[in-house]
Design a protein around this motif. Sequence first.
Motif, mmCIF file in Angstrom:
data_model
loop_
_atom_site.group_PDB
_atom_site.id
_atom_site.type_symbol
_atom_site.label_atom_id
_atom_site.label_comp_id
_atom_site.label_asym_id
_atom_site.label_seq_id
_atom_site.Cartn_x
_atom_site.Cartn_y
_atom_site.Cartn_z
ATOM 1 N N PRO A 51 0.883 -1.149 0.072
ATOM 2 C CA PRO A 51 0.085 -0.096 -0.102
ATOM 3 C C PRO A 51 0.910 1.446 0.290
ATOM 4 N N THR A 52 0.405 2.377 -0.682
ATOM 5 C CA THR A 52 1.260 3.573 -0.728
ATOM 6 C C THR A 52 0.589 4.534 0.133
ATOM 7 N N ARG A 53 1.559 5.291 0.953
ATOM 8 C CA ARG A 53 0.903 6.318 1.777
ATOM 9 C C ARG A 53 1.154 7.614 1.101
ATOM 10 N N PRO A 54 0.161 8.571 1.448
ATOM 11 C CA PRO A 54 0.347 9.905 0.748
ATOM 12 C C PRO A 54 1.509 10.646 1.450
ATOM 13 N N ALA A 55 2.213 11.496 0.660
ATOM 14 C CA ALA A 55 3.297 12.288 1.251
ATOM 15 C C ALA A 55 3.016 13.068 2.326
ATOM 16 N N ALA A 56 3.762 13.084 3.290
ATOM 17 C CA ALA A 56 3.426 13.969 4.536
ATOM 18 C C ALA A 56 3.463 15.347 3.931
#
Length: 65
Positions: free
Chosen positions: A55-60
């Motif tokens: 899963p990819t996480r959105p950039a902080a």
Amino acid sequence: MTTRHLLQDPVRAAIYNRGWVDRTTDIERRLRPQPTAMAVNNRNNPQSRLPRPPPTRPAAQKVSA
């Protein structure tokens, strides 16, 4: 009874038309290619499936002060 007379009665026309629709559906189903035993086995075998990507996480987002 001719088809013309049959189609003048709404109930008989509905039955007649429904019969043709059912027949057409049955013919299309029979002509559709059937899945092979190997394809069915592969679909149910979890080891034959490709692994899911991580899963990819959105950039902080940076908070400017």
